[in-house]
Design a protein around this motif. Structure first.
Motif, PDB file in Angstrom:
ATOM      1  N   ASN A 298       0.790  -1.236   0.000  1.00  0.00           N
ATOM      2  CA  ASN A 298       0.000   0.000   0.000  1.00  0.00           C
ATOM      3  C   ASN A 298       0.821   1.284   0.000  1.00  0.00           C
ATOM      4  OD1 ASN A 298      -2.897  -1.040   0.348  1.00  0.00           O
ATOM      5  ND2 ASN A 298      -1.812  -2.092   2.003  1.00  0.00           N
ATOM      6  N   ASP A 315      -9.745   3.669  -2.143  1.00  0.00           N
ATOM      7  CA  ASP A 315      -9.652   2.682  -1.059  1.00  0.00           C
ATOM      8  C   ASP A 315     -10.494   3.053   0.156  1.00  0.00           C
ATOM      9  OD1 ASP A 315      -7.955   1.271  -2.635  1.00  0.00           O
ATOM     10  OD2 ASP A 315      -6.130   1.725  -1.535  1.00  0.00           O
ATOM     11  N   LYS A 357      -9.787  -3.696  -7.045  1.00  0.00           N
ATOM     12  CA  LYS A 357     -10.061  -3.476  -5.618  1.00  0.00           C
ATOM     13  C   LYS A 357     -11.445  -4.013  -5.248  1.00  0.00           C
ATOM     14  CE  LYS A 357      -6.430  -1.296  -3.962  1.00  0.00           C
ATOM     15  NZ  LYS A 357      -5.720  -1.687  -2.728  1.00  0.00           N
TER      16      LYS A 357
END
Length: 410
Positions: A298, A315, A357
């Motif tokens: 990340n 995110d 994602k």
């Protein structure tokens, strides 16, 4: 010295494993650096002559010697070529993991006064543990083959010491030690503990999982410094401190606080819920690995501000409007500019990144819940369940239903 480059490589490689190397003279090897000053601190300066001088005096060329002393410190040593006097000493290191109970048992066995307990705990917490001995010994053997250039197989000799012999700890001969030297050695022991922690923190901040894995093998309950009498509370306090420090390490590694807070909060609860000592070391190892992977997966440190902001927004809420136009509008930049810079820096198209994602989160929900496919699609920010299924199959090769069934069969 013809083999200076090879020797330098060996010493630097062992240094990265926190293992000392010392070059000694055969007839002048009474040096407290041999055992990192342990015998000096225990007022046993004469033990250097008894334990090392006599051992080194009779060694022969082109033989690798192994020796484990009564303090469980292991050493490897051999004569260097071009001189009949220079000895390369490698160690001390531990061949088995040492616990606090092991320290106490050793003190009882050797009749060492318990006033030295804290000092010995510091000593063993800073001593490296060789987990993969075969690789370690093969590396040293390869060095010896190179510098000796011998056609004969290398000979090994393991020397033994009487570990049942007690030590004259209570005979405090003032001529036996130097207070200033002892103070310096004590400082070095504390420095070794802090250096080990700093090495862990630095590896986490860089996402260097291979280094973290290597260091974790040296992380045992003896790494927890006792500050209060309640052992469980003491270990919990240490874990809380490390959780906080590793948060900052992950942040310096380029991880946004959004991700760090999720991990840190979860570990804070786990630490408080622990009810037995044996679980602490396991949890600490997991904490270290998790923060390291957090940085590895990340870190957005290398990205430009527009790309960082887009990733953080994506995110933070997968159910939001994550279209290219909306993400560009939030930053007052053109969609074409955001699309180009995002692809250039991440290697992915923004839309593909968003879908990946969403699919990863969907896989997590399919694995851990009994939610309906339509509900999972909505939680991933896709209202049309048929469109969701097409995206999921494109990324995984299976429909959400097929994926769930396969996971549950496995």
């Amino acid at each position: 010295m013809k083999y200076a480059a090879e020797l330098n490589l060996l010493q630097n490689s062992l240094r990265k494993c926190r293992i000392n190397t010392t070059i000694l003279k055969r007839n002048n090897c009474i040096d407290s650096s041999i055992d990192n000053g342990l015998r000096l601190l225990l007022n046993l300066k004469n033990e250097y002559k008894k334990n090392f001088h006599e051992v080194f005096g009779d060694i022969e060329e082109k033989i690798i010697y192994f020796f484990t002393d009564k303090f469980s410190g292991s050493y490897i040593f051999f004569l260097l070529p071009e001189s009949n006097e220079d000895i390369l000493l490698i160690g001390p290191f531990l061949k088995t993991i040492f616990t606090k109970e092991d320290v106490v048992f050793l003190m009882e066995q050797l009749k060492i006064d318990l006033k030295y307990l804290k000092m010995l705990e510091n000593y063993y917490s800073g001593m490296p543990y060789v987990a993969d001995s075969s690789f370690f010994f093969n590396f040293i053997e390869a060095f010896c083959e190179k510098i000796w250039q011998s056609a004969k197989p290398i000979q090994y000799i393991e020397l033994e010491q009487d570990k049942n012999a007690s030590l004259p700890i209570l005979q405090n001969d003032e001529n036996n030690f130097d207070d200033e030297e002892k103070t310096l050695i004590n400082m070095k022991m504390m420095e070794a503990r802090y250096a080990f922690e700093n090495e862990l923190i630095n590896a986490v901040s860089r996402g260097q999982i291979h280094i973290v894995e290597k260091l974790i093998s040296n992380f045992t309950e003896i790494s927890f410094e006792d500050r209060i009498n309640d052992k469980l509370r003491n270990y919990k306090n240490y874990a809380i401190i490390m959780n906080t420090i590793l948060r900052k390490a992950a942040e310096s590694g380029g991880v946004h606080p959004l991700y760090i807070d999720r991990v840190s909060s979860g570990f804070a609860k786990e630490i408080e819920d622990i009810s037995n000592l044996s679980a602490i070391s396991t949890l600490m190892s997991r904490i270290l690995r998790k923060y390291c992977y957090l940085v590895k997966e990340n870190s957005i440190k290398s990205y430009s501000a527009p790309v960082q902001k887009a990733i953080i927004f994506i995110d933070s809420d997968l159910t939001a409007d994550l279209s290219l136009n909306h993400l560009a509008q939030l930053q007052n930049i053109s969609p074409a500019y955001l699309s180009n810079i995002f692809h250039k820096e991440t290697g992915e198209k923004l839309t593909d990144y968003v879908n990946k994602k969403r699919v990863n989160y969907a896989k997590q929900l399919l694995d851990t819940t009994n939610l309906q496919i339509q509900t999972i699609a909505q939680r991933c920010g896709i209202v049309d369940v048929h469109y969701f299924s097409r995206i999921f199959k494109k990324h995984t090769g299976k429909t959400p239903k097929e994926y769930r069934e396969l996971q549950r069969k496995g």
